[in-house]
Design a protein around this motif. Structure first.
Motif, PDB file in Angstrom:
ATOM      1  N   THR A  68       0.708  -1.307   0.082  1.00 15.06           N
ATOM      2  CA  THR A  68      -0.170   0.235  -0.233  1.00 15.06           C
ATOM      3  C   THR A  68       0.635   1.242  -0.211  1.00 15.06           C
ATOM      4  OG1 THR A  68       0.049   0.234   2.556  1.00 15.06           O
ATOM      5  CG2 THR A  68      -1.778  -1.267   1.599  1.00 15.06           C
ATOM      6  N   ARG A  69       0.539   2.522  -0.389  1.00 10.07           N
ATOM      7  CA  ARG A  69       1.683   3.691  -0.021  1.00 10.07           C
ATOM      8  C   ARG A  69       1.323   4.315   0.445  1.00 10.07           C
ATOM      9  NH1 ARG A  69      -0.901   7.269  -5.427  1.00 10.07           N
ATOM     10  NH2 ARG A  69       0.439   6.250  -6.471  1.00 10.07           N
ATOM     11  N   ALA A  70      -0.253   4.113   1.849  1.00  9.71           N
ATOM     12  CA  ALA A  70      -0.082   5.008   2.840  1.00  9.71           C
ATOM     13  C   ALA A  70      -0.216   3.803   4.428  1.00  9.71           C
ATOM     14  CB  ALA A  70      -0.322   5.918   3.079  1.00  9.71           C
ATOM     15  N   ALA A  71      -1.099   2.742   3.779  1.00 10.79           N
ATOM     16  CA  ALA A  71      -1.814   2.572   5.540  1.00 10.79           C
ATOM     17  C   ALA A  71      -0.661   1.569   6.371  1.00 10.79           C
ATOM     18  CB  ALA A  71      -2.544   0.834   4.675  1.00 10.79           C
ATOM     19  N   ASN A  72      -0.888   1.746   7.297  1.00 10.39           N
ATOM     20  CA  ASN A  72       0.151   1.133   8.351  1.00 10.39           C
ATOM     21  C   ASN A  72      -0.693   0.158   9.404  1.00 10.39           C
ATOM     22  OD1 ASN A  72      -1.004   3.331   9.461  1.00 10.39           O
ATOM     23  ND2 ASN A  72       1.058   3.614  10.890  1.00 10.39           N
ATOM     24  N   VAL A  73       0.033   0.135  10.546  1.00 13.21           N
ATOM     25  CA  VAL A  73      -0.248  -0.666  10.906  1.00 13.21           C
ATOM     26  C   VAL A  73       0.572  -0.291  12.340  1.00 13.21           C
ATOM     27  CG1 VAL A  73      -0.018  -3.552  12.691  1.00 13.21           C
ATOM     28  CG2 VAL A  73       0.401  -3.247  10.030  1.00 13.21           C
TER      29      VAL A  73
END
Length: 99
Positions: A68-73
């Motif tokens: 993904t470009r910007a998703a984070n955990v």
């Protein structure tokens, strides 16, 4: 053209721009407050989970979601009991249970 006509049009345009900028400022202010609340919530949860590192757990924070470009955990907790993915939320009120 009536006297003051062009100045009146310019004043109206300036007021329109003022309203637009005020709306943009309010939106940005609300967005900043939400991100600040999210950050504080994540810090609090991380502080509580750090005690587990003495028991063989590893806490990984703010990891990029692959592909993904910007998703984070928000957090990964890895240890003897498995791997846990934590998505931290900062709710306005405490959750309630029923039944």
């Amino acid at each position: 053209m009536a006297a003051g006509g062009s100045a009146s049009r310019r004043a109206q345009e300036a007021r329109r721009q003022e309203r637009l900028l005020r709306e943009q400022w309010q939106t940005a202010r609300q967005r900043a407050r939400r991100w600040e609340a999210a950050s504080e919530g994540e810090r609090r949860v991380a502080a509580q989970l750090l005690v587990l590192t003495a028991r063989g757990w590893r806490l990984l924070v703010d990891r990029r979601w692959p592909g993904t470009r910007a998703a984070n955990v928000d957090m990964l907790l890895v240890g003897p009991g498995g791997v846990f993915v934590l998505d931290v939320k900062n709710w306005r009120s405490a959750p309630a249970t029923s039944g």
